[in-house]
Write a protein that holds these residues in place. Structure first.
Motif, PDB file in Angstrom:
ATOM      1  N   GLY A   5      12.855  -4.765   3.723  1.00 28.90           N
ATOM      2  CA  GLY A   5      11.890  -5.749   4.167  1.00 28.90           C
ATOM      3  C   GLY A   5      10.481  -5.256   3.908  1.00 28.90           C
ATOM      4  O   GLY A   5      10.252  -4.217   3.288  1.00 28.90           O
ATOM      5  N   ALA A   6       9.520  -6.004   4.405  1.00 28.79           N
ATOM      6  CA  ALA A   6       8.114  -5.656   4.218  1.00 28.79           C
ATOM      7  C   ALA A   6       7.767  -4.299   4.835  1.00 28.79           C
ATOM      8  O   ALA A   6       7.078  -3.501   4.192  1.00 28.79           O
ATOM      9  CB  ALA A   6       7.229  -6.755   4.782  1.00 28.79           C
ATOM     10  N   PRO A   7       8.217  -3.992   6.060  1.00 27.49           N
ATOM     11  CA  PRO A   7       7.853  -2.684   6.625  1.00 27.49           C
ATOM     12  C   PRO A   7       8.377  -1.501   5.800  1.00 27.49           C
ATOM     13  O   PRO A   7       7.670  -0.507   5.616  1.00 27.49           O
ATOM     14  CB  PRO A   7       8.510  -2.680   8.009  1.00 27.49           C
ATOM     15  N   GLU A   8       9.587  -1.629   5.265  1.00 26.32           N
ATOM     16  CA  GLU A   8      10.148  -0.546   4.458  1.00 26.32           C
ATOM     17  C   GLU A   8       9.370  -0.369   3.163  1.00 26.32           C
ATOM     18  O   GLU A   8       9.095   0.745   2.724  1.00 26.32           O
ATOM     19  CB  GLU A   8      11.623  -0.815   4.147  1.00 26.32           C
ATOM     20  N   LEU A   9       9.014  -1.494   2.517  1.00 24.66           N
ATOM     21  CA  LEU A   9       8.256  -1.415   1.274  1.00 24.66           C
ATOM     22  C   LEU A   9       6.871  -0.818   1.497  1.00 24.66           C
ATOM     23  O   LEU A   9       6.384  -0.039   0.675  1.00 24.66           O
ATOM     24  CB  LEU A   9       8.152  -2.799   0.633  1.00 24.66           C
ATOM     25  N   ILE A  10       6.246  -1.175   2.608  1.00 21.37           N
ATOM     26  CA  ILE A  10       4.931  -0.607   2.934  1.00 21.37           C
ATOM     27  C   ILE A  10       5.050   0.893   3.157  1.00 21.37           C
ATOM     28  O   ILE A  10       4.215   1.673   2.675  1.00 21.37           O
ATOM     29  CB  ILE A  10       4.324  -1.317   4.161  1.00 21.37           C
ATOM     30  N   LEU A  11       6.087   1.322   3.845  1.00 15.70           N
ATOM     31  CA  LEU A  11       6.308   2.749   4.077  1.00 15.70           C
ATOM     32  C   LEU A  11       6.525   3.492   2.758  1.00 15.70           C
ATOM     33  O   LEU A  11       5.959   4.571   2.539  1.00 15.70           O
ATOM     34  CB  LEU A  11       7.503   2.954   5.004  1.00 15.70           C
ATOM     35  N   ILE A  12       7.303   2.917   1.859  1.00 12.14           N
ATOM     36  CA  ILE A  12       7.527   3.537   0.550  1.00 12.14           C
ATOM     37  C   ILE A  12       6.218   3.634  -0.226  1.00 12.14           C
ATOM     38  O   ILE A  12       5.936   4.658  -0.864  1.00 12.14           O
ATOM     39  CB  ILE A  12       8.599   2.746  -0.243  1.00 12.14           C
ATOM     40  N   LEU A  13       5.401   2.608  -0.190  1.00 11.23           N
ATOM     41  CA  LEU A  13       4.107   2.622  -0.874  1.00 11.23           C
ATOM     42  C   LEU A  13       3.194   3.698  -0.298  1.00 11.23           C
ATOM     43  O   LEU A  13       2.541   4.435  -1.039  1.00 11.23           O
ATOM     44  CB  LEU A  13       3.433   1.253  -0.774  1.00 11.23           C
ATOM     45  N   ILE A  14       3.164   3.832   1.021  1.00 12.84           N
ATOM     46  CA  ILE A  14       2.334   4.851   1.659  1.00 12.84           C
ATOM     47  C   ILE A  14       2.804   6.251   1.264  1.00 12.84           C
ATOM     48  O   ILE A  14       1.986   7.128   0.937  1.00 12.84           O
ATOM     49  CB  ILE A  14       2.319   4.673   3.195  1.00 12.84           C
ATOM     50  N   ILE A  15       4.111   6.470   1.262  1.00 16.94           N
ATOM     51  CA  ILE A  15       4.643   7.774   0.852  1.00 16.94           C
ATOM     52  C   ILE A  15       4.284   8.050  -0.605  1.00 16.94           C
ATOM     53  O   ILE A  15       3.899   9.171  -0.965  1.00 16.94           O
ATOM     54  CB  ILE A  15       6.169   7.836   1.082  1.00 16.94           C
ATOM     55  N   GLY A  16       4.386   7.039  -1.442  1.00 13.80           N
ATOM     56  CA  GLY A  16       4.008   7.198  -2.849  1.00 13.80           C
ATOM     57  C   GLY A  16       2.539   7.536  -3.007  1.00 13.80           C
ATOM     58  O   GLY A  16       2.168   8.377  -3.838  1.00 13.80           O
ATOM     59  N   LEU A  17       1.681   6.916  -2.221  1.00 13.04           N
ATOM     60  CA  LEU A  17       0.251   7.222  -2.274  1.00 13.04           C
ATOM     61  C   LEU A  17      -0.024   8.663  -1.856  1.00 13.04           C
ATOM     62  O   LEU A  17      -0.844   9.351  -2.462  1.00 13.04           O
ATOM     63  CB  LEU A  17      -0.534   6.267  -1.368  1.00 13.04           C
ATOM     64  N   VAL A  18       0.670   9.108  -0.830  1.00 11.97           N
ATOM     65  CA  VAL A  18       0.462  10.478  -0.347  1.00 11.97           C
ATOM     66  C   VAL A  18       0.943  11.491  -1.381  1.00 11.97           C
ATOM     67  O   VAL A  18       0.272  12.488  -1.657  1.00 11.97           O
ATOM     68  CB  VAL A  18       1.181  10.691   1.010  1.00 11.97           C
ATOM     69  N   ILE A  19       2.106  11.243  -1.974  1.00 14.91           N
ATOM     70  CA  ILE A  19       2.688  12.214  -2.908  1.00 14.91           C
ATOM     71  C   ILE A  19       1.951  12.213  -4.252  1.00 14.91           C
ATOM     72  O   ILE A  19       1.595  13.273  -4.771  1.00 14.91           O
ATOM     73  CB  ILE A  19       4.188  11.930  -3.115  1.00 14.91           C
ATOM     74  N   PHE A  20       1.737  11.044  -4.829  1.00 14.02           N
ATOM     75  CA  PHE A  20       1.205  10.966  -6.185  1.00 14.02           C
ATOM     76  C   PHE A  20      -0.288  10.670  -6.253  1.00 14.02           C
ATOM     77  O   PHE A  20      -0.908  10.901  -7.282  1.00 14.02           O
ATOM     78  CB  PHE A  20       1.965   9.899  -6.990  1.00 14.02           C
ATOM     79  N   GLY A  21      -0.844  10.100  -5.230  1.00 12.18           N
ATOM     80  CA  GLY A  21      -2.257   9.736  -5.254  1.00 12.18           C
ATOM     81  C   GLY A  21      -2.460   8.378  -5.895  1.00 12.18           C
ATOM     82  O   GLY A  21      -1.620   7.894  -6.647  1.00 12.18           O
ATOM     83  N   PRO A  22      -3.579   7.750  -5.594  1.00 14.20           N
ATOM     84  CA  PRO A  22      -3.809   6.387  -6.093  1.00 14.20           C
ATOM     85  C   PRO A  22      -4.010   6.302  -7.600  1.00 14.20           C
ATOM     86  O   PRO A  22      -3.767   5.266  -8.208  1.00 14.20           O
ATOM     87  CB  PRO A  22      -5.051   5.928  -5.344  1.00 14.20           C
ATOM     88  N   GLY A  23      -4.425   7.375  -8.239  1.00 12.40           N
ATOM     89  CA  GLY A  23      -4.661   7.342  -9.685  1.00 12.40           C
ATOM     90  C   GLY A  23      -3.386   7.328 -10.498  1.00 12.40           C
ATOM     91  O   GLY A  23      -3.353   6.816 -11.617  1.00 12.40           O
ATOM     92  N   ARG A  24      -2.315   7.905  -9.969  1.00 14.34           N
ATOM     93  CA  ARG A  24      -1.067   8.011 -10.713  1.00 14.34           C
ATOM     94  C   ARG A  24      -0.114   6.844 -10.476  1.00 14.34           C
ATOM     95  O   ARG A  24       0.795   6.627 -11.276  1.00 14.34           O
ATOM     96  CB  ARG A  24      -0.347   9.308 -10.336  1.00 14.34           C
ATOM     97  N   LEU A  25      -0.270   6.104  -9.399  1.00 16.43           N
ATOM     98  CA  LEU A  25       0.673   5.025  -9.088  1.00 16.43           C
ATOM     99  C   LEU A  25       0.754   3.944 -10.170  1.00 16.43           C
ATOM    100  O   LEU A  25       1.852   3.495 -10.494  1.00 16.43           O
ATOM    101  CB  LEU A  25       0.353   4.405  -7.732  1.00 16.43           C
ATOM    102  N   PRO A  26      -0.367   3.513 -10.764  1.00 19.01           N
ATOM    103  CA  PRO A  26      -0.236   2.512 -11.838  1.00 19.01           C
ATOM    104  C   PRO A  26       0.577   3.027 -13.026  1.00 19.01           C
ATOM    105  O   PRO A  26       1.368   2.285 -13.610  1.00 19.01           O
ATOM    106  CB  PRO A  26      -1.677   2.218 -12.251  1.00 19.01           C
ATOM    107  N   ASP A  27       0.409   4.307 -13.366  1.00 16.78           N
ATOM    108  CA  ASP A  27       1.180   4.882 -14.469  1.00 16.78           C
ATOM    109  C   ASP A  27       2.665   4.919 -14.137  1.00 16.78           C
ATOM    110  O   ASP A  27       3.513   4.628 -14.979  1.00 16.78           O
ATOM    111  CB  ASP A  27       0.697   6.302 -14.768  1.00 16.78           C
ATOM    112  N   ILE A  28       2.971   5.280 -12.916  1.00 14.66           N
ATOM    113  CA  ILE A  28       4.370   5.339 -12.488  1.00 14.66           C
ATOM    114  C   ILE A  28       4.980   3.943 -12.488  1.00 14.66           C
ATOM    115  O   ILE A  28       6.108   3.735 -12.934  1.00 14.66           O
ATOM    116  CB  ILE A  28       4.481   6.000 -11.102  1.00 14.66           C
ATOM    117  N   GLY A  29       4.237   2.964 -11.985  1.00 11.50           N
ATOM    118  CA  GLY A  29       4.718   1.578 -11.985  1.00 11.50           C
ATOM    119  C   GLY A  29       4.945   1.054 -13.391  1.00 11.50           C
ATOM    120  O   GLY A  29       5.932   0.367 -13.662  1.00 11.50           O
TER     121      GLY A  29
END
Length: 64
Positions: A5-29
């Motif tokens: 659901g939405a809460p799980e996806l938000i949590l995954i996005l936050i974890i991704g931001l913490v691990i990879f940083g905002p600059g790398r997320l577009p490349d990963i996507g």
């Protein structure tokens, strides 16, 4: 899809931001999307190849 659901996806996005940083997320996507597209096209190509092989075998049997 996987019961996410939405809460799980938000949590995954936050974890991704913490691990990879905002600059790398577009490349990963982008890489993830490209992988999915290639998989779908390969799957479709395999289906087309199987269809062509089946038609060829069918024609060979008809000619014999």
């Amino acid at each position: 899809m996987f019961g996410l659901g939405a809460p799980e996806l938000i949590l995954i996005l936050i974890i991704g931001l913490v691990i990879f940083g905002p600059g790398r997320l577009p490349d990963i996507g982008k890489a993830f999307g490209k992988s999915i597209r290639e998989f779908k096209s390969a799957e479709k190509g395999a289906d087309d190849k199987n269809t062509i092989e089946a038609e060829t075998k069918e024609k060979s049997k008809d000619e014999a």
